[in-house]
Write an enzyme that holds these catalytic residues in place. Structure first.
Site, mmCIF file in Angstrom:
data_model
loop_
_atom_site.group_PDB
_atom_site.id
_atom_site.type_symbol
_atom_site.label_atom_id
_atom_site.label_comp_id
_atom_site.label_asym_id
_atom_site.label_seq_id
_atom_site.Cartn_x
_atom_site.Cartn_y
_atom_site.Cartn_z
ATOM 1 N N PRO A 3 -5.860 -18.979 -6.388
ATOM 2 C CG PRO A 3 -4.660 -19.879 -8.179
ATOM 3 C CD PRO A 3 -6.025 -19.810 -7.578
ATOM 4 C CG HIS A 4 -4.381 -14.833 -3.325
ATOM 5 N ND1 HIS A 4 -5.178 -15.915 -3.004
ATOM 6 C CD2 HIS A 4 -3.903 -14.355 -2.166
ATOM 7 C CE1 HIS A 4 -5.178 -16.069 -1.684
ATOM 8 N NE2 HIS A 4 -4.408 -15.134 -1.153
ATOM 9 N N GLY A 5 -1.187 -13.776 -5.320
ATOM 10 C CA GLY A 5 0.113 -13.345 -4.830
ATOM 11 C C GLY A 5 0.376 -11.908 -5.219
#
Length: 149
Positions: free
Chosen positions: A66-68
């Site tokens: 997951p990334h942001g």
């Protein structure tokens, strides 16, 4: 570039207990909120969930990345988590995810964000590395394993 340069021992979570995607994201973000008091963890989880709506970050082989991007972040933050039970992260292979590498990046540092994601992907393609990751006894063993990648 070494992934170990972006890791901190207190951001390694060897025993995630959540059994849902949103729960895992909250659990992964929690220590970042403690380390960076200016971080709005609820907002960060919303950013990550919005990213998940574009397409799952569960890439298969028990892995989710997951990334942001967050505008008020000053540096790239990597959180590593392990779920011994596995979590339904809507992975591409429809299998539960046990290995989590969360990457948060400042809005203005797109290139570094992509290089770190690519390095994580390269490291996690190695089946032997994934096995050692899952077999590590504790934070200390995970920390040592991750320092060289």
């Amino acid at each position: 570039m070494k992934l170990g340069d972006y890791l901190e021992k207190d951001l390694i979570l060897p025993n995630l207990t959540s059994d849902s995607k949103s729960g895992v994201l909250m659990e992964l973000i929690s220590p970042v909120g403690k380390a960076l008091s200016e971080l709005d963890t609820d907002y960060a989880v919303r950013v990550l969930l919005d990213r998940e709506k574009l397409g799952t970050t569960g890439i298969g082989d028990s892995i989710a990345i997951p990334h942001g991007k967050l505008e008020n972040l000053e540096k790239v933050v990597v959180v590593v988590g392990r779920s011994p039970e596995g979590v339904d992260f809507e992975a591409l292979d429809n299998r539960p995810c046990s290995i989590f590498f969360l990457v948060l990046a400042p809005e203005q540092i797109a290139g570094m964000h992509l290089r770190i994601l690519a390095q994580i992907s390269r490291v996690l393609k190695d089946k032997e590395f994934r096995e050692r990751f899952m077999e590590a006894k504790d934070v200390e063993e995970l920390w040592k394993l991750l320092q060289d990648v």
